[in-house]
Design a protein around this motif. Structure first.
Motif, PDB file in Angstrom:
ATOM      1  N   UNK A 106       5.612  -5.099   5.742  1.00 34.36           N
ATOM      2  CA  UNK A 106       4.566  -5.724   4.921  1.00 34.36           C
ATOM      3  C   UNK A 106       5.136  -6.790   3.995  1.00 34.36           C
ATOM      4  N   UNK A 107       6.383  -6.595   3.576  1.00 29.77           N
ATOM      5  CA  UNK A 107       6.978  -7.513   2.598  1.00 29.77           C
ATOM      6  C   UNK A 107       7.040  -8.943   3.128  1.00 29.77           C
ATOM      7  N   UNK A 108       7.192  -9.105   4.428  1.00 34.73           N
ATOM      8  CA  UNK A 108       7.305 -10.453   4.997  1.00 34.73           C
ATOM      9  C   UNK A 108       6.030 -11.247   4.734  1.00 34.73           C
ATOM     10  N   UNK A 109       4.887 -10.650   5.006  1.00 37.33           N
ATOM     11  CA  UNK A 109       3.616 -11.340   4.785  1.00 37.33           C
ATOM     12  C   UNK A 109       3.365 -11.577   3.301  1.00 37.33           C
ATOM     13  N   UNK A 110       3.763 -10.629   2.458  1.00 37.08           N
ATOM     14  CA  UNK A 110       3.533 -10.800   1.018  1.00 37.08           C
ATOM     15  C   UNK A 110       4.430 -11.898   0.452  1.00 37.08           C
ATOM     16  N   UNK A 111       5.669 -11.953   0.878  1.00 36.56           N
ATOM     17  CA  UNK A 111       6.553 -13.040   0.438  1.00 36.56           C
ATOM     18  C   UNK A 111       6.032 -14.387   0.933  1.00 36.56           C
ATOM     19  N   UNK A 112       5.452 -14.395   2.113  1.00 35.67           N
ATOM     20  CA  UNK A 112       4.876 -15.634   2.629  1.00 35.67           C
ATOM     21  C   UNK A 112       3.689 -16.066   1.770  1.00 35.67           C
ATOM     22  N   UNK A 113       2.892 -15.103   1.311  1.00 42.46           N
ATOM     23  CA  UNK A 113       1.759 -15.431   0.429  1.00 42.46           C
ATOM     24  C   UNK A 113       2.260 -16.037  -0.885  1.00 42.46           C
ATOM     25  N   UNK A 114       3.354 -15.495  -1.411  1.00 42.90           N
ATOM     26  CA  UNK A 114       3.918 -16.067  -2.646  1.00 42.90           C
ATOM     27  C   UNK A 114       4.501 -17.454  -2.383  1.00 42.90           C
ATOM     28  N   UNK A 115       5.112 -17.656  -1.226  1.00 41.85           N
ATOM     29  CA  UNK A 115       5.641 -18.979  -0.888  1.00 41.85           C
ATOM     30  C   UNK A 115       4.516 -20.009  -0.842  1.00 41.85           C
ATOM     31  N   UNK A 116       3.397 -19.621  -0.243  1.00 44.04           N
ATOM     32  CA  UNK A 116       2.251 -20.534  -0.164  1.00 44.04           C
ATOM     33  C   UNK A 116       1.699 -20.827  -1.555  1.00 44.04           C
TER      34      UNK A 116
END
Length: 292
Positions: A106-116
């Motif tokens: 799950x962390x991958x998608x959440x880090x991607x949301x923060x990157x965006x």
């Protein structure tokens, strides 16, 4: 599955030593939270380090708060994220009595949301940094979205082997991991299971899909293995007295990748307390200077 000590983890107390802005973003029906620290005289377009905590921990634990404070002293902005672990607006350590429906991945998608989100704020080249399991999850993120990470810093990132996972589970929960894993695989993946243990929570209630995600053998759980094909500039920092990931110094010399720099801090344990945190920051600053 990951080599960790609950007793050691609980020594990291929740404290934040600098004024940081609380930031919240929506994600898949949840609110994700983070502490945003802007260094004096700086802006998000100058630099930003995204910090990710370890297993079932949080963004105000001692090591994360200390790194944020020291980065700010160096004029470096930081965003310390709190992984949701499936909970809305989660804060503090994850309570083992709480049912588990989160996944390592799950962390991958959440880090991607923060990157965006950072991109909308003018921070288009963030550096991602993670501690322990968060280091491994950071490496997964950079491997999945290399275009969104200027670089990555992995602090005592998790290691893994199938034999170690089996041995650790048997020792902690007095039950073979294979049996629990096969039961989870054979179940409806949305079903709730009562398990002997999950991560370091005894007699945990967990969804079958979550148990499989954390425990099904996957070489990517071993950060040095994952780094053999890393394509972004990477700094890995270990501690010579780390009893949580003690084999990291043995494994890193086998990573033959020009993108990866490795540094071992003599005397440091898993949490790099006191002056060891200063040495971590020194290495990060030197590493960032090479990226200019």
């Amino acid at each position: 599955m990951f080599k960790r000590s609950l007793a050691t983890l609980l020594l990291s107390v929740p404290t934040l030593s600098l004024a940081a802005q609380q930031v919240t973003i929506p994600f898949n029906g949840l609110n994700l939270g983070a502490n945003l620290a802007i260094a004096e005289g700086s802006s998000l377009s100058d630099n930003i380090v995204v910090l990710t905590h370890g297993t079932l921990a949080h963004n105000e634990m001692e090591i994360i708060a200390t790194l944020q404070s020291l980065l700010s002293d160096e004029g470096i902005n930081s965003l310390a994220v709190n992984l949701s672990l499936g909970l809305n607006s989660r804060q503090g350590m994850y309570d083992c009595a709480e049912p588990h429906q989160h996944k390592h991945s799950d962390a991958v998608a959440e880090l991607n949301a923060w990157a965006d989100w950072l991109a909308t704020q003018g921070a288009t080249q963030p550096i991602f940094a993670g501690h322990s399991r968060g280091g491994n999850q950071t490496a997964w993120f950079a491997d999945t979205y290399p275009e969104k990470a200027k670089a990555q810093v992995l602090i005592a990132p998790a290691t893994w082997s199938e034999d170690d996972a089996q041995e650790s589970y048997q020792k902690r929960y007095r039950t073979p991991l294979d049996g629990e894993l096969q039961r989870a695989k054979a179940s409806d993946q949305s079903a709730w299971l009562d398990t002997a243990g999950f991560i370091y929570c005894e007699n945990a209630r967990v969804t079958a899909s979550s148990f499989v995600d954390y425990y099904a053998p996957n070489p990517r759980f071993d950060t040095p293995t994952l780094l053999k094909t890393a394509s972004v500039p990477t700094l890995v920092i270990s501690g010579s007295e780390d009893n949580t990931v003690p084999d990291l110094p043995e494994k890193m010399p086998n990573v033959d990748n020009s993108h990866v720099t490795y540094y071992n801090i003599e005397g440091a344990d898993h949490f790099f307390r006191d002056l060891y945190a200063d040495e971590v920051i020194e290495q990060i600053v030197e590493f960032m200077d090479t990226l200019e």
